[in-house]
Design an enzyme around this catalytic site. Structure first.
Site, short mmCIF file in Angstrom:
data_model
loop_
_atom_site.label_atom_id
_atom_site.label_comp_id
_atom_site.label_asym_id
_atom_site.label_seq_id
_atom_site.Cartn_x
_atom_site.Cartn_y
_atom_site.Cartn_z
N GLU A 18 8.87 14.73 17.21
CA GLU A 18 9.35 14.66 15.84
C GLU A 18 8.59 15.69 15.00
O GLU A 18 7.41 15.51 14.69
CB GLU A 18 9.15 13.26 15.27
N GLU A 27 9.54 0.51 11.08
CA GLU A 27 10.55 1.57 11.04
C GLU A 27 9.80 2.86 11.29
O GLU A 27 9.04 3.32 10.44
CB GLU A 27 11.28 1.56 9.70
N LYS A 59 0.85 -1.20 0.00
CA LYS A 59 0.00 0.00 0.00
C LYS A 59 0.88 1.24 0.00
O LYS A 59 1.74 1.40 0.86
CB LYS A 59 -0.94 0.04 1.21
N CYS A 87 13.01 10.59 8.91
CA CYS A 87 12.79 10.01 10.24
C CYS A 87 14.04 10.07 11.10
O CYS A 87 13.95 10.14 12.33
CB CYS A 87 12.31 8.57 10.10
N GLY A 139 6.51 4.50 9.07
CA GLY A 139 5.68 5.67 9.30
C GLY A 139 5.84 6.17 10.72
O GLY A 139 6.86 5.92 11.36
N SER A 140 4.85 6.85 11.21
CA SER A 140 4.94 7.45 12.54
C SER A 140 4.81 6.38 13.63
O SER A 140 4.24 5.31 13.41
CB SER A 140 3.83 8.49 12.72
#
Length: 516
Positions: free
Chosen positions: A414, A283, A207, A317, A260-261
């Site tokens: 972040e 990750e 996705k 990131c 992602g977050s």
């Protein structure tokens, strides 16, 4: 709320931060958009619902194209195709060498279409074209050639046993892999996920991020030109709560990988656990320290710290977003860091020499500006920047804060934007304690001439990657991942292969063996 309504509201909100600066007339992207449907079982198809969603040019907030919007039914179709390709298709039954040849042909096609892929990436994401065309797309080819090399070198072991038994281990493909990639490095994340999964003989449902669906669809088409059998790689575009959740919770997906977050990673992990307890690699976010020691060459340290934070519009990131500078060199560093940020070129990412394009979308744009306001309200010193650039799109001035304290939000959260926070430290004990006092543990940078200092910091920092006198070095063979809430598992290198393999022990009795 519709996308049109959301962006209209965003436009009104953004207008409050306008300055007299303006982005120059924009260059027309040198590429055509050819693929906007979901790729399932080797064919581009509309969403089962018939719905589409717009994808935007972050330079202007204008619609680039409308893309098929996948939901649970589309995920079911894609997983069914991947399952059939794994259980009945030729891919897992090919020799590893045959699989490697397809990966190599794909790498060749990526090279052939380097400029088109780079233009699509810049158009849909906003990153500088020179960055995409000279560094990122060539890295894709390198990554797939690396994993092509691994395909026929994956093997088990023979294991001595206490008794008359022959014991061997088999390393088998895990099956159908679900993969969810982010918007900040769409094609690089595509390669980090798809490369090891295919090298190990798995099939995939991937996705895309809803903000950046275009390049993954283009790359998937190239894979089929390279000879990938239908159903082996399925690419769908959609939103997290619908398509993403359906993939994470699907009972016929054998493994899940997500980038992602951290907050979304928790949801993904829970969905995987509540369904079929599929293994998950994550990750996630980071708040990486960049430590400038008192013996540093300040000019070089300033440039590297600037790169560590502002690269990719700060949307990285592992960005060095907590710049710790020794008190003896703090003032000199700050003066030069401020001057470097002011010199940073912001503008149309297709224009040669531009260092910084727009943020990805209105949501991220507003989030960054909120953190800037938070820094000001917390009594950090705004040295430069802090406002938007131009009157349209999502451009933000390179921003530097000094006198930042560890308890400020800009030093804890972040931000994912062009905001550099510069903190002062006294000694190594002080900076080690403070650098580790975070929920994240993705990466760190160290700038020093003293090997003993470098060695001490390297071992003391609780992070997955430490760059000494460099930053953002991402060779195909170097593992990447985090400690603590920055993730689970590693991507790239030999360590990524175990994410997509099962280990089976096979034991058979030995009759009158000549040796044990």
């Amino acid at each position: 709320m519709t996308f049109a309504a959301r962006n209209a509201i965003a436009g009104n909100e953004i207008g409050r931060y306008s300055t007299t600066a303006a982005v120059e007339e924009l260059i027309t992207p040198p590429v055509q958009i050819s693929y906007t449907q979901n790729l399932i079982d080797g064919k581009f198809v509309d969403a089962a619902s018939g719905r589409t969603f717009p994808t935007y040019d972050p330079r202007t907030a204008e619609v680039i194209a409308h893309v098929a919007e996948a939901d649970g039914e589309d995920i079911d179709r894609a997983v069914s195709a991947a399952r059939k390709a794994f259980d009945e298709g030729p891919w897992p039954k090919m020799t590893p060498y045959q699989r490697s040849l397809i990966l190599l042909r794909f790498a060749d096609l990526v090279e052939k279409h380097n400029d088109e892929l780079a233009a699509l990436e810049t158009w849909n994401n906003g990153k500088p074209y020179e960055q995409a065309v000279k560094a990122e797309i060539p890295m894709i080819s390198r990554l797939f050639r690396y994993y092509a090399g691994w395909a026929d070198k994956i093997h088990g072991l023979t294991v001595p046993a206490d008794g008359n038994h022959h014991v061997q281990t088999l390393h088998e493909p895990i099956g159908v892999a679900g993969q969810i990639i982010p918007w900040n490095f769409p094609l690089i994340m595509f390669a980090w996920k798809v490369g090891p999964a295919l090298a190990c003989g798995n099939t995939i449902v991937l996705k895309t991020a809803e903000q950046t669906p275009l390049t993954a669809l283009y790359a998937a088409k190239l894979f089929h030109e390279a000879g990938l059998p239908p159903g082996v790689l399925n690419v769908v575009s959609g939103f997290g709560p619908t398509a993403g959740a359906a993939l994470a919770s699907h009972m016929d997906v054998d493994k899940l990988a997500f980038t992602g977050s951290t907050d979304t990673g928790k949801i993904v992990l829970e969905l995987a656990a509540r369904s079929n307890l599929k293994p998950v690699t994550l990750e996630l976010g980071g708040k990486s320290p960049f430590i400038v020691c008192e013996d540093a060459d300040i000019d070089k340290a300033v440039e590297l710290a600037h790169f560590a934070l502002f690269f990719n519009q700060g949307q990285c990131c592992c960005a060095g977003s907590r710049t710790y500078v020794h008190e003896k060199v703090y003032d000199e560093f700050l003066e030069k860091a401020r001057a470097r940020a002011i010199r940073r070129t912001v503008g149309d990412p297709f224009k040669k020499g531009v260092e910084q394009g727009p943020q990805i979308d209105s949501e991220q744009f507003k989030k960054v500006l909120r953190y800037i306001r938070s820094g000001i309200e917390s009594n950090a010193t705004l040295e430069c920047g802090g406002e938007r650039v131009g009157s349209k799109g999502y451009f933000i001035q390179p921003t530097v804060f000094s006198n930042v304290q560890d308890d400020m939000l800009i030093a804890q959260d972040e931000i994912f934007g062009p905001v550099q926070s510069i903190l002062k430290f006294k000694d190594l004990d002080d900076v080690i304690r403070r650098a580790n006092n975070t929920r994240y543990g993705l990466a760190a940078g160290i700038f020093t001439k003293n090997i003993d200092v470098a060695n001490r910091l390297t071992r003391a920092l609780r992070v997955g990657s430490v760059w000494v006198n460099c930053f953002d070095v991402f060779d195909a063979a170097i593992p990447f991942g985090g400690y603590k809430m920055s993730g689970i598992g590693r991507e790239k290198g030999i360590y990524s292969l175990k994410n997509y393999l099962q280990v089976k022990a096979v034991i058979t009795p030995l009759q009158n063996p000549a040796w044990l």
